[in-house]
Design an enzyme around this catalytic site. Sequence first.
Site, PDB file in Angstrom:
ATOM      1  N   SER A  47       0.808  -1.150   0.197  1.00 12.78           N
ATOM      2  CA  SER A  47      -0.124  -0.051   0.046  1.00 12.78           C
ATOM      3  C   SER A  47       0.779   1.294  -0.103  1.00 12.78           C
ATOM      4  CB  SER A  47      -0.910  -0.108   1.091  1.00 12.78           C
ATOM      5  OG  SER A  47      -0.162   0.009   2.564  1.00 12.78           O
ATOM      6  N   HIS A  48       2.076   1.208   0.309  1.00 14.34           N
ATOM      7  CA  HIS A  48       3.078   2.227   0.438  1.00 14.34           C
ATOM      8  C   HIS A  48       4.471   2.205  -0.786  1.00 14.34           C
ATOM      9  CE1 HIS A  48       0.137   3.313   3.260  1.00 14.34           C
ATOM     10  NE2 HIS A  48       0.246   4.594   3.021  1.00 14.34           N
ATOM     11  N   ASP A 188      -4.575   0.563   1.860  1.00 17.27           N
ATOM     12  CA  ASP A 188      -4.989  -0.949   1.685  1.00 17.27           C
ATOM     13  C   ASP A 188      -6.350  -1.084   1.312  1.00 17.27           C
ATOM     14  OD1 ASP A 188      -3.073  -2.886   2.176  1.00 17.27           O
ATOM     15  OD2 ASP A 188      -2.956  -2.515   4.528  1.00 17.27           O
TER      16      ASP A 188
HETATM   17  P1  NDP Z   1       0.190  -3.108   9.478  1.00 19.45           P
HETATM   18  O1  NDP Z   1      -0.996  -3.544  10.294  1.00 19.45           O
HETATM   19  O2  NDP Z   1       0.529  -3.790   8.210  1.00 19.45           O
HETATM   20  O3  NDP Z   1       1.511  -3.338  10.224  1.00 19.45           O
HETATM   21  C1  NDP Z   1       1.575  -2.452  11.532  1.00 19.45           C
HETATM   22  C2  NDP Z   1       2.979  -2.869  12.189  1.00 19.45           C
HETATM   23  O4  NDP Z   1       2.735  -3.997  12.948  1.00 19.45           O
HETATM   24  C3  NDP Z   1       4.029  -3.138  11.143  1.00 19.45           C
HETATM   25  O5  NDP Z   1       5.411  -2.517  11.795  1.00 19.45           O
HETATM   26  C4  NDP Z   1       4.103  -4.599  11.316  1.00 19.45           C
HETATM   27  O6  NDP Z   1       5.342  -5.137  11.048  1.00 19.45           O
HETATM   28  C5  NDP Z   1       3.690  -4.996  12.602  1.00 19.45           C
HETATM   29  N1  NDP Z   1       2.795  -6.353  12.605  1.00 19.45           N
HETATM   30  C6  NDP Z   1       2.154  -6.937  11.710  1.00 19.45           C
HETATM   31  N2  NDP Z   1       1.623  -8.047  11.972  1.00 19.45           N
HETATM   32  C7  NDP Z   1       2.746  -8.363  13.352  1.00 19.45           C
HETATM   33  C8  NDP Z   1       2.752  -9.649  14.117  1.00 19.45           C
HETATM   34  N3  NDP Z   1       1.815 -10.300  14.195  1.00 19.45           N
HETATM   35  N4  NDP Z   1       3.238  -9.374  15.410  1.00 19.45           N
HETATM   36  C9  NDP Z   1       4.234  -8.239  15.422  1.00 19.45           C
HETATM   37  N5  NDP Z   1       4.045  -7.268  14.634  1.00 19.45           N
HETATM   38  C10 NDP Z   1       3.365  -7.160  13.587  1.00 19.45           C
HETATM   39  O7  NDP Z   1       0.224  -1.518   9.100  1.00 19.45           O
HETATM   40  P2  NDP Z   1      -0.848  -0.564   8.364  1.00 19.45           P
HETATM   41  O8  NDP Z   1      -1.546  -1.251   7.354  1.00 19.45           O
HETATM   42  O9  NDP Z   1      -1.691  -0.022   9.667  1.00 19.45           O
HETATM   43  O10 NDP Z   1       0.079   0.616   8.043  1.00 19.45           O
HETATM   44  C11 NDP Z   1       0.764   0.304   6.669  1.00 19.45           C
HETATM   45  C12 NDP Z   1       1.461   1.453   6.589  1.00 19.45           C
HETATM   46  O11 NDP Z   1       0.720   2.707   6.060  1.00 19.45           O
HETATM   47  C13 NDP Z   1       2.418   2.305   7.506  1.00 19.45           C
HETATM   48  O12 NDP Z   1       3.686   2.163   7.138  1.00 19.45           O
HETATM   49  C14 NDP Z   1       1.884   3.641   7.587  1.00 19.45           C
HETATM   50  O13 NDP Z   1       3.022   4.583   8.018  1.00 19.45           O
HETATM   51  C15 NDP Z   1       1.313   3.983   6.353  1.00 19.45           C
HETATM   52  N6  NDP Z   1       0.324   5.003   6.564  1.00 19.45           N
HETATM   53  C16 NDP Z   1       0.566   6.414   6.179  1.00 19.45           C
HETATM   54  C17 NDP Z   1      -0.432   7.247   6.293  1.00 19.45           C
HETATM   55  C18 NDP Z   1      -0.005   8.613   5.868  1.00 19.45           C
HETATM   56  O14 NDP Z   1      -0.811   9.554   6.294  1.00 19.45           O
HETATM   57  N7  NDP Z   1       1.244   9.029   5.582  1.00 19.45           N
HETATM   58  C19 NDP Z   1      -1.831   6.995   6.871  1.00 19.45           C
HETATM   59  C20 NDP Z   1      -1.935   5.417   7.411  1.00 19.45           C
HETATM   60  C21 NDP Z   1      -1.006   4.521   7.334  1.00 19.45           C
HETATM   61  P3  NDP Z   1       5.589  -6.067   9.489  1.00 19.45           P
HETATM   62  O15 NDP Z   1       5.306  -4.898   8.438  1.00 19.45           O
HETATM   63  O16 NDP Z   1       6.740  -6.637   9.446  1.00 19.45           O
HETATM   64  O17 NDP Z   1       4.481  -6.774   9.275  1.00 19.45           O
HETATM   65  O1  PYC Z   2      -2.802   4.633   3.948  1.00 23.08           O
HETATM   66  O2  PYC Z   2      -4.022   5.723   5.258  1.00 23.08           O
HETATM   67  C1  PYC Z   2      -3.216   5.643   4.304  1.00 23.08           C
HETATM   68  C2  PYC Z   2      -2.542   6.857   3.802  1.00 23.08           C
HETATM   69  C3  PYC Z   2      -2.939   8.012   4.013  1.00 23.08           C
HETATM   70  C4  PYC Z   2      -1.752   8.910   3.587  1.00 23.08           C
HETATM   71  C5  PYC Z   2      -0.946   8.130   2.931  1.00 23.08           C
HETATM   72  N1  PYC Z   2      -1.240   6.868   3.289  1.00 23.08           N
END
Ligand code: NDP
Ligand code: PYC
Length: 337
Positions: A47-48, A188
């Site tokens: 997703s990123h 996602d």
């Molecule tokens: P995930 O739910 O995929 O993962 C969250 C974190 O938990 C990761 O560090 C992941 O490590 C870890 N994790 C996942 N499963 C386990 C497990 N079973 N045990 C231990 N640790 C675990 O992330 P999101 O989907 O919530 O977010 C994805 C990305 O989206 C992030 O990088 C975030 O910065 C980005 N984002 C950016 C935004 C923006 O405004 N710029 C807004 C929202 C999100 P691993 O990756 O190794 O699985």
């Molecule tokens: O995945 O929620 C998200 C997001 C917002 C801005 C960048 N990623």
Amino acid sequence: MTDMLHLSPEALESLSMRVLRHHGLDEAHAGAITRVVIAGQRDDCQSHGVYRILDCVRTIRAGKVNTAAQPRLVDGAGSIVRVEADFGFAPLAFERGLDPLTHLARRQGIGALVIRHCVHFSALWPEIEALTERGLVALALTPSHAWVAPAGGRRPALGTNPIAFGWPRSGRDPYVFDFATSAIARGDLELHRRSGQPLPTGCGVDAEGRPSTDPLAVMAGAMLTFGGHKGSALSTMVELMAGALIGDWLSSESLDHDAGAKASPCHGELILAFDPAVFGDSAESQARAETLFEAIESQGARLPSQRRYAARARSREQGIAVPRALYQEIQALAPDA
Ligand code: NDP
Ligand code: PYC
């Protein structure tokens, strides 16, 4: 025909640079964005990863980013480094603030990097890793667009508001987590919509406030925070710390500014860095941390980011995996497609 291509970092870099330069970004901006999205793809953060190039182009075409922006250091004071991003994309603004933030943290034990007026589309862990590589503990927060209802409500008021944290480990990959405070990241949700897959339950409600797993219905209604009232409070904290406190927009203001363009969010970001050597005895703090990590891993639980680090190693051996259809979609945006 396989659905996945395996590409060298150089091939992906060349594609990303061609697309971004063609759409008006200078070498420095295109380079900073390219580094972040290729790192995401390399670490299997779909997703990123390079999918975000589509977002950047949509944002440029919608006129929602200043492609001529020159992020610059402005009026920092005390423990604060400020970078004015001038409505440009965030990655270059972060790169410009990284050295001053590092110096501040090393001198005072703690430093804050405030990025103002940036267009933000990326994962936060690349920024966190840039700091852990320098031996610093790091925490990053940023709002987004107001797509998410607070716990107990059904109207969007909060962003997907990620929180990322990193702890450096000697001789090992750092401890890093990075997650949206929404039950699913917007990126996602978008990928579910594109592939026609239903969302997991508990991610959103439709316009009438009924639970829904239909990505389009949730887009018309509201996403939900993870962990009920706890995620809702953390998300609110992100709005306060990386919005109100630093004098920048809330996710609701970012969405108002978007005015239906579906561009990347525009707001600020707060990144904190801590130097363990100034806080106390860094060997002792390292030893305590390792005791904790051992207690977690010895029972079969994994540390966050281990999946990413495994994907990183795989990408080194096999090339970076990119869905063929996505690659072609990006390629079609390049001048010589
Ligand atoms: P995930 O739910 O995929 O993962 C969250 C974190 O938990 C990761 O560090 C992941 O490590 C870890 N994790 C996942 N499963 C386990 C497990 N079973 N045990 C231990 N640790 C675990 O992330 P999101 O989907 O919530 O977010 C994805 C990305 O989206 C992030 O990088 C975030 O910065 C980005 N984002 C950016 C935004 C923006 O405004 N710029 C807004 C929202 C999100 P691993 O990756 O190794 O699985
Ligand atoms: O995945 O929620 C998200 C997001 C917002 C801005 C960048 N990623």
